[in-house]
Design a protein around this motif. Sequence first.
Motif, PDB file in Angstrom:
ATOM      1  N   MET A 111       0.878  -1.217  -0.106  1.00  0.00           N
ATOM      2  CA  MET A 111      -0.019  -0.167   0.079  1.00  0.00           C
ATOM      3  C   MET A 111       0.988   1.218   0.038  1.00  0.00           C
ATOM      4  O   MET A 111       1.975   1.211   0.796  1.00  0.00           O
ATOM      5  N   ALA A 112       0.302   2.266  -0.542  1.00  0.00           N
ATOM      6  CA  ALA A 112       1.124   3.432  -0.772  1.00  0.00           C
ATOM      7  C   ALA A 112       1.040   4.406   0.831  1.00  0.00           C
ATOM      8  O   ALA A 112      -0.136   4.165   1.367  1.00  0.00           O
ATOM      9  N   GLU A 113       1.984   5.222   0.968  1.00  0.00           N
ATOM     10  CA  GLU A 113       1.828   5.852   2.019  1.00  0.00           C
ATOM     11  C   GLU A 113       0.890   7.174   1.919  1.00  0.00           C
ATOM     12  O   GLU A 113       0.990   7.903   0.890  1.00  0.00           O
ATOM     13  N   ILE A 114       0.051   7.361   2.704  1.00  0.00           N
ATOM     14  CA  ILE A 114      -1.245   8.474   2.701  1.00  0.00           C
ATOM     15  C   ILE A 114      -0.709   9.446   3.589  1.00  0.00           C
ATOM     16  O   ILE A 114      -0.543   9.195   4.890  1.00  0.00           O
ATOM     17  N   ASN A 115      -0.855  10.745   3.291  1.00  0.00           N
ATOM     18  CA  ASN A 115      -0.495  11.986   4.126  1.00  0.00           C
ATOM     19  C   ASN A 115      -1.840  12.881   4.086  1.00  0.00           C
ATOM     20  O   ASN A 115      -2.418  13.225   3.050  1.00  0.00           O
ATOM     21  N   HIS A 116      -2.728  13.026   5.044  1.00  0.00           N
ATOM     22  CA  HIS A 116      -3.703  13.772   5.214  1.00  0.00           C
ATOM     23  C   HIS A 116      -3.615  15.188   5.452  1.00  0.00           C
ATOM     24  O   HIS A 116      -4.418  15.982   5.293  1.00  0.00           O
ATOM     25  N   PHE A 117      -2.274  15.514   5.778  1.00  0.00           N
ATOM     26  CA  PHE A 117      -2.078  16.876   5.979  1.00  0.00           C
ATOM     27  C   PHE A 117      -0.627  17.249   5.698  1.00  0.00           C
ATOM     28  O   PHE A 117       0.416  17.678   6.276  1.00  0.00           O
ATOM     29  N   GLU A 118      -0.660  17.081   4.234  1.00  0.00           N
ATOM     30  CA  GLU A 118       0.560  17.391   3.358  1.00  0.00           C
ATOM     31  C   GLU A 118       1.128  18.960   3.818  1.00  0.00           C
ATOM     32  O   GLU A 118       2.141  19.344   3.735  1.00  0.00           O
ATOM     33  N   TYR A 119       0.130  20.099   3.949  1.00  0.00           N
ATOM     34  CA  TYR A 119       0.469  21.238   4.225  1.00  0.00           C
ATOM     35  C   TYR A 119       0.295  21.921   5.833  1.00  0.00           C
ATOM     36  O   TYR A 119       0.172  22.683   6.008  1.00  0.00           O
ATOM     37  N   GLY A 120       0.586  20.910   6.499  1.00  0.00           N
ATOM     38  CA  GLY A 120       0.263  20.882   7.948  1.00  0.00           C
ATOM     39  C   GLY A 120      -1.226  21.444   8.393  1.00  0.00           C
ATOM     40  O   GLY A 120      -2.036  20.555   7.843  1.00  0.00           O
ATOM     41  N   TRP A 121      -1.504  22.316   9.378  1.00  0.00           N
ATOM     42  CA  TRP A 121      -2.821  22.520   9.933  1.00  0.00           C
ATOM     43  C   TRP A 121      -3.341  23.667   9.246  1.00  0.00           C
ATOM     44  O   TRP A 121      -4.718  23.878   9.521  1.00  0.00           O
ATOM     45  N   ILE A 122      -3.006  23.958   8.094  1.00  0.00           N
ATOM     46  CA  ILE A 122      -3.664  25.031   7.278  1.00  0.00           C
ATOM     47  C   ILE A 122      -4.874  24.722   6.599  1.00  0.00           C
ATOM     48  O   ILE A 122      -5.955  25.210   6.886  1.00  0.00           O
ATOM     49  N   THR A 123      -4.823  23.520   6.010  1.00  0.00           N
ATOM     50  CA  THR A 123      -5.917  23.037   5.215  1.00  0.00           C
ATOM     51  C   THR A 123      -7.064  22.558   6.270  1.00  0.00           C
ATOM     52  O   THR A 123      -8.157  23.005   5.785  1.00  0.00           O
ATOM     53  N   PRO A 124      -6.787  21.794   7.280  1.00  0.00           N
ATOM     54  CA  PRO A 124      -7.843  21.749   8.053  1.00  0.00           C
ATOM     55  C   PRO A 124      -8.488  22.840   8.987  1.00  0.00           C
ATOM     56  O   PRO A 124      -9.587  22.864   9.120  1.00  0.00           O
ATOM     57  N   ALA A 125      -7.539  23.843   9.216  1.00  0.00           N
ATOM     58  CA  ALA A 125      -8.030  25.066   9.835  1.00  0.00           C
ATOM     59  C   ALA A 125      -9.127  25.937   8.878  1.00  0.00           C
ATOM     60  O   ALA A 125     -10.118  26.319   9.346  1.00  0.00           O
ATOM     61  N   LEU A 126      -8.654  25.792   7.722  1.00  0.00           N
ATOM     62  CA  LEU A 126      -9.601  26.554   6.597  1.00  0.00           C
ATOM     63  C   LEU A 126     -10.759  25.764   6.428  1.00  0.00           C
ATOM     64  O   LEU A 126     -11.921  26.181   6.103  1.00  0.00           O
ATOM     65  N   SER A 127     -10.557  24.430   6.215  1.00  0.00           N
ATOM     66  CA  SER A 127     -11.990  23.696   6.013  1.00  0.00           C
ATOM     67  C   SER A 127     -13.006  23.872   7.077  1.00  0.00           C
ATOM     68  O   SER A 127     -14.072  23.728   7.076  1.00  0.00           O
TER      69      SER A 127
END
Length: 294
Positions: free
Chosen positions: A1-17
């Motif tokens: 399985m390929a490695e998955i990263n849900h926070f590629e740009y740190g906490w910027i994207t979850p904070a904006l979402s």
Amino acid sequence: MAEINHFEYGWITPALSYALSVLGSILGLVCAGRIRIAGSAGQRALWGLLSAWALGGTAIWAMHFMAMLGFAVQGTRIRYDVPLTAASTVIAVVAVGIGLAIVGTGRLNPVRLVGGGIFTGVGVAAMHYTGMAAMRLKGSLGYDGTRVVLSVVIAIVAATVALWLAMTVRRPLAIVVSALVMGVAVNGMHFTGMSALSVHPHEGQEDVSGAGVTTLLVPIVLAVIFGVVGLVYALLAAPTADDRAAAAYLDGRRIPEPVAPAPAAAPDPVGLRARSTLGTPGTPFPSRRDMPPR
């Protein structure tokens, strides 16, 4: 399985979402509140559509796409199928709109609330997995069944609570607090569903086709901005219940304009008016009994 990263740009994207989900929830709850005080069926339909766009389009779908910006898979680029991405938007807005119609038609009761919550929750989950199916990468997607079911349950519970809040919350502070809670629920559902995902890479596969993130980002951001501005303008331009009550009060206090009396005829004690008609062509000569007494 390929490695998955849900926070590629740190906490910027979850904070904006999360910020998008809270903003959309606030606008959606305010628009839903206008449904209850609308004076006609057309106005109720309009506010229902605006609320569905705010909740389904901004609080749910725009939040989903913003969170997807931080999703990355090692060894492959990610592209998106534009028709499927657009379909996921329609699914979110329609699901929320039908849910609002179910709970907003007639008196709110547990049957309507649960039915609307189930329909909307399943629709939100369908939006999420349709958006994930729109991804194009060098590999195949797999899902953990238990976490998928858990994400659907979270979506149903969150949708039920959101519909109940939309029909009951009125005060500004309560709306803000409710929006903060709804933001947590929507993001929780999204990242639970994302945690169920696994990617099995395909070696030697040609480069994937589709729209890149930067290609979709500009039209999506513009749609969110214009949508939010339009919702705010509609809320500011529409009369509130206090405005209508004040107008009704002024109408009740308005003094009617006096009607001008009809001009009174001048007295004619000796019959001068009758005599003045003598000799006028076409006027019959009066008989003795028509003559005024002397």
